[in-house]
Motif scaffolding. Structure first.
Motif, PDB file in Angstrom:
ATOM      1  N   ILE A  20     191.290  31.922   1.215  1.00 35.16           N
ATOM      2  CA  ILE A  20     192.363  31.600   2.162  1.00 35.16           C
ATOM      3  C   ILE A  20     193.634  31.226   1.410  1.00 35.16           C
ATOM      4  N   LEU A  21     193.478  30.493   0.348  1.00 32.36           N
ATOM      5  CA  LEU A  21     194.620  30.140  -0.501  1.00 32.36           C
ATOM      6  C   LEU A  21     194.536  30.936  -1.800  1.00 32.36           C
ATOM      7  N   THR A  22     195.709  31.244  -2.342  1.00 26.68           N
ATOM      8  CA  THR A  22     195.741  31.957  -3.621  1.00 26.68           C
ATOM      9  C   THR A  22     196.047  30.952  -4.724  1.00 26.68           C
ATOM     10  N   PRO A  23     195.252  30.925  -5.778  1.00 26.49           N
ATOM     11  CA  PRO A  23     195.504  29.954  -6.843  1.00 26.49           C
ATOM     12  C   PRO A  23     196.792  30.289  -7.593  1.00 26.49           C
ATOM     13  N   THR A  24     197.464  29.246  -8.097  1.00 31.11           N
ATOM     14  CA  THR A  24     198.696  29.489  -8.868  1.00 31.11           C
ATOM     15  C   THR A  24     198.370  29.994 -10.263  1.00 31.11           C
ATOM     16  N   ASP A  25     197.151  29.704 -10.689  1.00 29.07           N
ATOM     17  CA  ASP A  25     196.781  30.091 -12.043  1.00 29.07           C
ATOM     18  C   ASP A  25     195.271  30.375 -12.068  1.00 29.07           C
ATOM     19  N   GLY A  26     194.842  31.193 -13.019  1.00 29.70           N
ATOM     20  CA  GLY A  26     193.419  31.457 -13.187  1.00 29.70           C
ATOM     21  C   GLY A  26     192.925  32.552 -12.256  1.00 29.70           C
TER      22      GLY A  26
END
Lengths: 200, 380
Positions: A20-26
């Motif tokens: 649902i959310l996209t990570p800012t990193d990784g």
């Protein structure tokens, strides 16, 4: 089971796990697929196929009956409502909701609504079930019953259940307890053999 | 998922009814007021439209519309008849005078004087008697609304006598004339008889009605008449439009109706927009849950639009039905309201306005749903 104080990032983490959310990193790999590289439409389809959701506030559609609510993930996948409700009704019957198929959410107790939500999360046979505080709105006994049902109905060899909770009374249902603090995983504890590993 | 969208819509009865009511009210108000305006404007040209035989109306150059009459000398009739391409030309008088009933009451009437020989210019639909009866002495034909206005509780009948300018006038026929702008009785009589009703003046001829020879273009003939006589000559359609145009430009009627129509539109858009927005807002969590469960934005968009279209369709159907019903009932209840009807063009135009309302109402709601973060469902 994902535990930790309020604001530690449990919900954010589970939202990332669920796509649902996209990570800012990784990068995030779920069910063998790297969802960080997926386009939005692919993520939507991935969630539809692979993930079941159980929410703290149930989020049942008030205008739909118990059976119709439980059938939503199948309907979203293109199964006709009539056929989907038959499938959902069978699972509802297995968890003691067979007498309430035609009722609306406002005619049910909190525990009953959460049972419907459990069936909704299971009906399309996802590989991962994500639960956000599933017992937070329930009293202790009802919470225990709901978790028993979740454990019985949801656990399967090719399926994982991730539960975010504050409720220490339900820790005993977990195989692993992941403790978070300030946005980081502090420990992963294996249950019930109490194997313990620290994560830096 | 469209069935789910409809169930969501129907599930919130209060808002569903509110949305339908908003659209229906707006539709009813807009279509009703535009129809009345159109009906009222066509009434201004009713006397032109009732004369089906004439292709061209000839008049003094200063005349701008049918109720503004600058009389011409009778010799102008002969000049018009002399123009090449004229099949026939007849005199036509139109004026306003006072009639006295035997009971002593007064009533202003519109007097139409038609050619003595051909009787061209009488409303074509006769209810009692015949146009030929006008050839009898002191004869006149009255329109049905006028008869019912002057003798309200009596059945239509011939033989009634009134006095106009101390002259006896007997009803020898009753016709169904189009309603005039001012709802006075319309009295048709021979041109020569009409002259006795108004008294002798140097100029008496209101209009000359012209029929073009077969194959003659009426516009070209009208231009030729104007060029050769110095009079104004217009086809019946152009004259009717000029008359309507005069009322549109020179009176506050369009502004008055325009304000009401605009209010209908604005109130409809505001009520429906706000209600629909609140409806979507209250279901935002549900839409968020559906998005989390893998329902695409495109499907959610179609669900919201389907809800909007259903509400608009039902509301429009009710509103336009009420409007049509209003005209059906009102025309039966009062003869003075005859001729007011719902033109199909108004129905189509109102549908367009409703579409705009629902698009306005949907824009904010759709935007809200599109940008809602599915993670909203994880927030308690």
């Amino acid at each position: 089971m994902l535990v930790g104080p309020s604001g530690c990032g449990k919900t954010t983490l589970i939202s990332i796990i669920a796509g649902i959310l996209t990570p800012t990193d990784g990068e995030v790999e779920i069910c063998g697929e790297n969802i960080t590289r997926m386009r939005d439409a692919e993520k939507v389809a991935f969630r539809r196929r692979n993930i079941g959701f159980i929410f703290q506030q149930y989020n049942l559609l008030p205008a739909l009956t118990v059976a119709e609510n439980a059938a939503i993930p199948l309907v979203a996948s293109g199964v006709p409502m009539a056929k989907a409700t038959v499938t959902a009704a069978a699972i509802l019957g297995e968890i003691g909701m067979g007498d309430h198929l035609g009722k609306f959410p406002n005619q049910l107790s909190g525990g009953q609504q959460q049972r419907v939500a459990i069936v909704r999360a299971l009906v399309h046979e996802p590989k991962l079930i994500v639960c956000d505080e599933p017992t937070a709105a329930l009293d202790a006994e009802t919470g225990r019953i709901v978790l028993e049902i979740l454990k019985t109905a949801a656990l399967a060899p090719d399926r994982a259940v991730a539960v975010v909770t504050h409720d220490s009374r339900i820790y005993r249902f977990a195989e692993r307890i992941v403790t978070m603090e300030d946005g980081r995983i502090r420990s992963i504890r294996m249950m019930p053999s109490h194997q313990f590993s620290e994560v830096s | 998922m469209y069935g789910v969208a409809l169930r969501m819509l129907l599930g919130d009865r209060a808002k569903y009814v509110g949305l339908i009511f908003g659209i229906a009210f707006s539709t009813m108000l807009m279509s009703n007021q535009i129809s009345i305006f159109v009906g009222l404007m066509s009434r201004t040209a009713s006397q032109i439209l009732d004369v089906r035989e004439a292709d061209i109306w000839v008049m003094d150059p200063r005349v701008e519309y049918v109720d503004e009459i600058e009389a011409m000398t009778d010799t102008q009739l002969q000049r018009v008849r002399g123009v090449d391409g004229v099949d026939w030309a007849v005199p036509y008088y139109k004026g306003l005078t006072v009639a006295h009933t035997r009971g002593g009451s007064l009533q202003q009437v519109i007097v139409i004087g038609v050619d003595d020989a051909t009787l061209t210019g009488v409303a074509s639909k006769m209810l009692l008697g015949s146009v030929e009866n006008l050839k009898q002495p002191d004869a006149m034909i009255m329109d049905r609304a006028g008869f019912e206005f002057m003798w309200p509780d009596e059945a239509l009948s011939l033989g009634k006598v009134i006095e106009i300018n101390d002259r006896r006038a007997m009803i020898v026929g009753i016709c169904d004339a189009s309603a005039p702008f001012a709802t006075f009785p319309v009295v048709y009589t021979k041109y020569s008889t009409a002259m006795t009703y108004i008294g002798s003046t140097r100029k008496q001829l209101s209009f000359v009605l012209v029929h073009a020879r077969a194959g003659e273009d009426p516009h070209a003939l009208a231009a030729r008449i104007s060029a050769q006589t110095g009079l104004k000559a217009l086809t019946w359609r152009d004259f009717a439009l000029a008359t309507v145009g005069y009322y549109v430009k020179r009176t506050g009627i369009p502004v008055n109706f325009g304000i009401t129509v605009a209010l209908g539109f604005i109130v409809g858009a505001a009520v429906v927009g706000q209600t629909f927005y609140i409806f979507v807002l209250e279901n935002l969590r549900q839409f968020g849950a559906l998005k989390a469960m893998g329902v695409s934005n495109a499907t959610i968009l179609r669900m919201v639009l389907l809800q909007a279209v259903v509400v608009a369709s039902i509301g429009y159907a009710i509103g336009i039905g009420l409007c049509a019903g209003f005209f059906e009932v009102s025309s039966r209840v009062s003869i003075n309201l005859r001729g007011f009807e719902l033109p199909w063009q108004v129905a189509v135009g109102t549908a367009g306005a409703v579409l705009v309302i629902i698009v306005i109402a949907s824009i904010a709601s759709v935007r809200k749903v599109m940008v809602v973060d599915p993670a909203i469902v994880f927030r308690g």
